[in-house]
Structure formats: structure tokens, C-alpha cells
Design an enzyme around this catalytic site. Structure first.
Site, PDB file in Angstrom:
ATOM      1  N   ASP A 120     -60.468  25.757  89.199  1.00 26.04           N
ATOM      2  CA  ASP A 120     -59.336  25.571  90.116  1.00 26.04           C
ATOM      3  C   ASP A 120     -58.352  24.529  89.583  1.00 26.04           C
ATOM      4  OD1 ASP A 120     -59.153  27.110  92.474  1.00 26.04           O
ATOM      5  OD2 ASP A 120     -60.848  26.063  93.387  1.00 26.04           O
ATOM      6  N   GLN A 130     -64.535  27.423  97.639  1.00 21.25           N
ATOM      7  CA  GLN A 130     -63.412  27.939  98.432  1.00 21.25           C
ATOM      8  C   GLN A 130     -62.998  26.916  99.492  1.00 21.25           C
ATOM      9  OE1 GLN A 130     -61.856  30.851  97.775  1.00 21.25           O
ATOM     10  NE2 GLN A 130     -60.428  30.655  99.467  1.00 21.25           N
ATOM     11  N   LYS A 187     -62.516  38.004  94.637  1.00 23.54           N
ATOM     12  CA  LYS A 187     -62.784  37.258  93.395  1.00 23.54           C
ATOM     13  C   LYS A 187     -64.033  37.807  92.717  1.00 23.54           C
ATOM     14  CE  LYS A 187     -60.466  33.052  94.914  1.00 23.54           C
ATOM     15  NZ  LYS A 187     -60.555  31.851  95.758  1.00 23.54           N
TER      16      LYS A 187
HETATM   17  N1  GUN Z   1     -58.133  28.418  99.307  1.00 23.55           N
HETATM   18  C1  GUN Z   1     -56.886  28.922  99.249  1.00 23.55           C
HETATM   19  N2  GUN Z   1     -56.435  28.928  97.976  1.00 23.55           N
HETATM   20  C2  GUN Z   1     -57.422  28.412  97.216  1.00 23.55           C
HETATM   21  C3  GUN Z   1     -57.564  28.180  95.821  1.00 23.55           C
HETATM   22  O1  GUN Z   1     -56.668  28.423  95.010  1.00 23.55           O
HETATM   23  N3  GUN Z   1     -58.756  27.653  95.433  1.00 23.55           N
HETATM   24  C4  GUN Z   1     -59.733  27.353  96.304  1.00 23.55           C
HETATM   25  N4  GUN Z   1     -60.858  26.825  95.821  1.00 23.55           N
HETATM   26  N5  GUN Z   1     -59.642  27.565  97.613  1.00 23.55           N
HETATM   27  C5  GUN Z   1     -58.484  28.095  98.052  1.00 23.55           C
END
Ligand code: GUN
Length: 300
Positions: free
Chosen positions: A121, A98, A54
């Protein structure tokens, strides 16, 4: 006829290029650099890979990337303090914590502490409510990526029968809301659904998001249907050598591709779209925060 393969890797590249053009414009015309903060608590190896990726892609499109890596023993109060600081930071337009978080931290509490306008998100309860009532929301990245691919392939989705297999808050439920918003007739199927095969056979669009490797066989698919495979499952692959693995989706690719009109592969389908949509959401959040017009085609 062989199914069209929907190339998510190529599509995600186009989305990132569009994001990068918008970032350039924000910088040159308004002296604004969109900023994304990613928070990782603990050392889960899979999460570490995602967070790294990311950060790299955020920088590649010209945005500011901030990473906060916190010790696994970080208290809930400390994490909430950090979120408060990021909520108030004028150079941060998107915040992503996350998941999963360590067990001593209440995930819902943390998610709902994020300013909904910075919730890239789309997990905050306000954004969930806005999406389900058809208002302008931040939309979860994976379903947004699926919607973009469907719109690109079909144009209008109006009147199509869509089945979403899986009812998670991250994918299944928001995906169903997005399809409803595009005037599909939507069924959400799950582990207790009776005669799942029959339900799936009526669908023009199948979204598989259950996390069970290759559970949807080709003889469940209506001829010509579009199959979007959200699953990413790692299986042992001794035929490739000792200790080797392979990635498979939630659908049995070979048999489904023989019947479907279009299908996303794993890897290279939905996966690359998720981070591209995170970047798109960050630009969208930045534009909204500054009262500027949003990039076309990057929102629901
Ligand atoms: N962990 C796995 N997928 C995601 C996601 O789309 N967003 C976040 N914040 N954590 C994750």
C-alpha cells in the site's frame, strides 16, 4: 476539440498482462511465486467487495493470494500477531490490511507494524519518507496509477503546472510527491484553499481527489489541460428507476470534458488502475526481496 478519454480499464488490463508475464518469468526462471496477503477485519460490505476483487485478480495474474478475514471484535494485539507472522512468511511478498479498521484498533500502529518491504500500500512511515526524499519506496497504488496514465499520455511531465485537490495520506500527499519527482510545479489545494477556481485554472494537470461529487466544474479547467478524476461517489439516480444509483467522480464530467485536452471517466478511469498497481507493487516487492531486476514501467 473533444477531450481524449484516458481509458483506465484498458490501461489496467495492459498493466495486469505485464504483471502476469513477469510472474511467469519469476516462476519459470527462479521457481518463485509472488504472494499477496490481504487482511480484512470486520464485515464492511464495500471492503468485502474490494477484498474479493483483489483476491480474484491476484490469482488471475498467477500470484498466490491469501485472505485473512477476522472477526470485527479481533483485538489489536491479535491483528499485530498476524502481521508479525506474515512479515516472517517467506512465501508472502506483499501485505495489505484493508482500511478502515474497527475503531478499537489504532490504524497507524497496524500500518507501521508491516515490514516496509512488504507494504504494498505504501502507507508505512518509512515508505512515506523514502518517497518524499526521492528514494526507492513502495508507492501508494492510486497515485501510482494516476502517474502511469499521465506518463503514458504526455511522455515527460517536466515543467508542467499540476494541482492536486485533496491532501489525504492515501492519495493527495503521495500524488504531489510523485508529480514533484517528475519535475512538475505542484500545488496542493484543499478545503481551506482561497479562490480554488483561480488555482485550478492555472493547472496543466488537475488531480481531483476530494471525495465530493462533481465539485470541479468545466469553467475551472484551463483549455487543453489533463484532468485525472480520483473520486468515486455514488449518487441516487431515480431517473434510472426506483432505488437506482450512479457513480460520479469529483469533477463534472460533461463540462470538464468540453474544455480539457484529456480526461479520465468515472467509472473506468483511475478505479481499475488501483488494483492493477497493487499487483504491480507485489511483483516489485517480490523482485526486490529476491535481489532480482524489477519490471520496467511498473514503478515510480
Ligand atoms: N481502503 C480503501 N482504499 C484502500 C487502499 O488503497 N488500501 C487499503 N489498505 N485500504 C483501503
Amino acid at each position: 476539440m473533444a477531450a481524449t478519454i484516458i481509458d483506465g480499464k484498458e490501461f489496467a488490463g495492459r498493466v495486469r498482462a505485464q504483471v502476469a508475464r513477469h510472474v511467469d518469468r519469476l516462476k519459470s526462471d527462479h521457481d518463485i511465486t509472488p504472494g499477496l496477503a490481504v487482511v480484512l477485519v470486520g464485515t464492511d460490505p464495500a471492503s468485502d467487495v474490494y477484498v474479493r476483487s483483489k483476491g480474484k485478480m491476484t490469482r488471475e495474474v498467477g500470484m498466490k493470494s491469501v485472505e485473512h478475514r477476522l472477526d470485527a471484535a479481533t483485538s489489536e494485539a491479535e491483528l499485530l500477531n498476524l502481521i508479525e507472522t506474515l512479515n516472517a512468511a517467506h512465501d508472502i511478498h506483499g501485505i495489505l490490511v484493508q482500511l478502515p479498521l474497527p475503531r478499537h484498533i489504532n490504524e497507524d500502529l497496524v500500518i507501521n507494524a508491516i515490514d516496509p518491504a512488504k507494504d504494498v500500500d505504501g502507507f508505512h512511515i518509512s515508505n512515506v519518507g523514502m518517497l518524499s526524499t526521492g528514494q526507492k519506496a513502495m508507492v501508494p497504488c492510486t497515485p501510482l496509477g494516476c502517474l502511469m496514465m499521465l506518463r503514458d499520455h504526455h511522455g515527460s511531465l517536466s515543467g508542467m503546472n499540476a494541482v492536486v485537490i485533496g491532501r489525504s495520506n492515501i492519495v493527495g500527499k503521495p500524488m504531489a510527491q510523485l508529480l514533484l519527482g517528475d519535475s512538475c510545479t505542484v500545488t496542493i489545494a484543499h478545503s481551506r484553499t482561497k479562490d480554488l477556481a483561480d488555482v485550478v485554472r492555472r493547472a496543466d494537470i488537475v488531480i481531483a481527489a476530494v471525495g465530493r461529487p462533481e465539485m470541479v466544474p468545466g469553467d475551472w479547467i484551463k483549455p487543453g489541460a489533463t484532468v485525472i478524476d480520483v473520486g468515486i461517489n455514488r449518487l441516487d439516480a431515480p431517473e434510472r428507476g426506483a432505488g437506482k444509483t450512479r457513480l460520479v467522480g469529483d469533477v463534472d464530467y460533461e463540462s470538464c470534458a468540453a474544455v480539457a485536452g484529456a480526461i479520465t471517466p468515472v467509472p473506468g478511469g483511475v478505479g481499475p488502475m488501483t488494483i492493477a498497481c497493487l499487483l504491480a507493487n507485489t511483483v516489485t516487492a517480490c523482485c526486490r526481496a529476491n535481489g532480482l531486476s524489477e519490471p520496467e514501467g511498473l514503478t515510480a
